[in-house]
Each structure stands twice: as C-alpha cells, then as structure tokens.
Design an enzyme around this catalytic site. Structure first.
Site, short mmCIF file in Angstrom:
data_model
loop_
_atom_site.label_atom_id
_atom_site.label_comp_id
_atom_site.label_asym_id
_atom_site.label_seq_id
_atom_site.Cartn_x
_atom_site.Cartn_y
_atom_site.Cartn_z
N ASP A 169 -23.03 -10.94 32.62
CA ASP A 169 -23.59 -12.28 32.70
C ASP A 169 -22.60 -13.26 33.33
O ASP A 169 -22.94 -14.43 33.55
CB ASP A 169 -24.06 -12.78 31.33
CG ASP A 169 -22.95 -12.92 30.31
OD1 ASP A 169 -21.78 -12.63 30.64
OD2 ASP A 169 -23.24 -13.34 29.16
N SER A 170 -21.40 -12.79 33.65
CA SER A 170 -20.45 -13.58 34.43
C SER A 170 -21.04 -13.97 35.78
O SER A 170 -20.52 -14.86 36.44
CB SER A 170 -19.15 -12.79 34.64
OG SER A 170 -19.43 -11.48 35.10
N LYS A 211 -24.67 -4.15 26.91
CA LYS A 211 -23.53 -4.72 26.20
C LYS A 211 -23.96 -5.96 25.44
O LYS A 211 -24.71 -6.79 25.97
CB LYS A 211 -22.38 -5.08 27.14
CG LYS A 211 -21.14 -5.57 26.37
CD LYS A 211 -19.97 -5.85 27.31
CE LYS A 211 -20.14 -7.15 28.07
NZ LYS A 211 -20.16 -8.34 27.16
N GLU A 237 -11.69 -8.84 24.65
CA GLU A 237 -11.38 -9.84 25.68
C GLU A 237 -10.36 -10.85 25.20
O GLU A 237 -10.51 -11.45 24.14
CB GLU A 237 -12.66 -10.57 26.12
CG GLU A 237 -12.38 -11.59 27.22
CD GLU A 237 -13.61 -12.11 27.93
OE1 GLU A 237 -13.47 -12.98 28.81
OE2 GLU A 237 -14.72 -11.63 27.61
#
Length: 288
Positions: A44-45, A112, A181
């Site tokens: 979704d980046s 994910k 992350e």
C-alpha cells in the site's frame, strides 16, 4: 503455481536470507522476478510513491486489486504478496475475509496485514480458508496517526513486549512470516530468535531472516528516502537526463534520424499511389 511458495519461505528461515521488494505494475513485477527476488510485494506504499499521497491511508481495495492483477501477470517465479489496505480488515473478520479473497482472485499468492495480536482471529480464519498471511509489527504505517508519526520502535519495555506479543500471536494463528519495520536491531534479533516463522526486516538491522525495501526508494526515483534505505541506483537522474536529451533532439530536429523511420524507396510508385488516393478523396468530398 509459482516456484516460490509460502512453504519455501518458511523453510528458508535460518538457512538462506529472504529477499522482498515492492512492485506496483507489470514492468516492475517482470524485472523483480527476472532478478530472482523471492517475494514481490504489492504494497500500500503505492499511495505515496505512485499516487503522491502523504501517507497510505487513502489507498483503496480497488487500487490494490488493480495493481495486484498487473504485477501477478508478470511474475512467474517469485511469491506475489498483496497488502490489505487501511480499513479493509479492521471492521470485521468477515470484511477482512472478503477483501483478502479479492486480492487472491487478482493473482496474489498471499496477503499482508498490519498488526499482530489484534488480528489473530482474522489471520487464523484466513489461513484455515487457504489464504496465506504475512503479519507486520513494529512501525505500522497505517497507524501512524496513533503512533505520532514515523519513528523507530522497540525503545521501551512496553514496545518490546508488544512487538514480541504480536509476532508470537501471528505465528500461533498460522502466519507464514512477519515484517518488522523500523525496529531496533537488538529487538529484531530477539523476535527472530523467539519465533519459528521468518522475520522480514525493513530498517530493523541484519538479524532478520530477510529484508524488504520499496522499489522507488532502492532505485533512487525520489531525491529523499527513509533513513534506512540504501539507494542501489540513481534512476531519477538517469531518467531525467534521458528525457532532456530526447527533448533537445526533437527540438533540434535530430530525432527521428534515418534509422528510426521508413519511406518509399520507389518515389514514382509513391507519386502514383498518392495521386490516386487524393483523387478518390476529392471525389468523396464532392459527393457529400
């Protein structure tokens, strides 16, 4: 079925480092797959690096399905992983199931989900339904408003506890891997040792079982990138220079030169065909 499966990813833990990179369209998926990347991730980046948003919160399911389908068409070897966007799974388990199915039907091999412990029921149900899941803990961009921005995690006892709890909950629910992350490397090492599923780090140091970076960041499409990114190329400058050269050659009349176009070799033949064509067009005009 593609060569790299979730089973293969799990087997790589402790034996071979896992490579993962984002891709958002057919050419990026094709190139990443040709390069031998293990997991090709439709993240979704894309909201930020493709659509120019300030965060990932505006990304929709329709966008994710669209980009997943394009990438999946290109990838023959690697595992295609697709992100569940903001509010596509938080409302209910049923909503999450429906949206995960859309991504799989678009060509994803797995999905994910950001978060861990809070979504263990959904992960368990997805896995039991045949949809592999990768979790995500540490810095979770979809929750950056709650977190107060993008910053490193794992500095406090509470954060360490939460990260480990998330990873273990994901493992127990059946997730095949978890992204860590922007986690302090000591904490990432601890998590990697505490769970049997692979950890994929981004800004979390060398002790994870694999690494992931964003396509546009590692290839240098933008001048600025997150502090944990190594730029392996400066494509922004290369592409800009190529476009500037193209512009100048068009303006100066140097492009296209002879090798880039074709013309009649027999000019008399061309004149005859031109004359007949023009006569027919003139007749058509007069009959209107």
């Amino acid at each position: 079925m593609r060569e790299i499966t979730t089973k293969r990813i799990i087997e790589m833990k402790g034996k071979e480092k896992i490579t993962m990179v984002t891709a958002y369209d057919y050419p990026s998926g094709l190139i990443a797959d040709k390069a031998g990347i293990d997991i090709i991730f439709v993240g979704d980046s894309l909201g930020m690096v493709v659509y120019g948003d300030e965060n990932t919160l505006n990304v929709t399911m329709d966008q994710m399905v669209y980009h997943t389908r394009a990438v999946a068409k290109a990838v023959k070897r690697g595992l295609v992983l697709a992100d569940m966007p903001f509010m596509s799974y938080e409302i209910s388990v049923e909503e999450g199931m429906k949206n995960a199915a859309r991504l799989v039907q678009a060509g994803a091999d797995a999905v994910k989900i950001e978060g861990g412990y809070d979504h263990k029921k959904l992960v368990k149900k997805l896995v039991r339904s045949g949809i592999p899941v990768m979790g995500h803990t540490g810095l979770t961009p979809q929750r950056y408003l709650r977190l107060g921005g993008y910053h490193i995690t794992g500095e406090t006892e509470e954060e360490i506890e939460e990260i480990i709890r998330d990873a273990k909950a994901l493992e127990k629910a059946g997730a095949f891997a978890v992204v860590l992350e922007f986690v302090l490397s000591d904490v990432a090492k601890l998590v990697t040792e505490e769970v049997k599923i692979p950890t994929i780090g981004i800004g979390s140091g060398p002790y994870c079982d694999g690494q992931v970076l964003v396509w546009h960041d590692l290839l240098g499409f933008y001048e600025h990138a997150p502090p944990f990114v190594k730029k392996y190329a400066d494509l922004r400058s290369i592409i800009q220079l190529a476009l500037e050269n193209y512009k100048e050659e068009v303006k100066d009349g140097r492009f296209p030169s002879g090798q880039y176009y074709w013309e009649f070799l027999d000019k008399d033949d061309f004149e005859k065909k031109k004359k007949r064509a023009m006569e027919r067009l003139s007749q058509e005009e007069s009959e209107k």
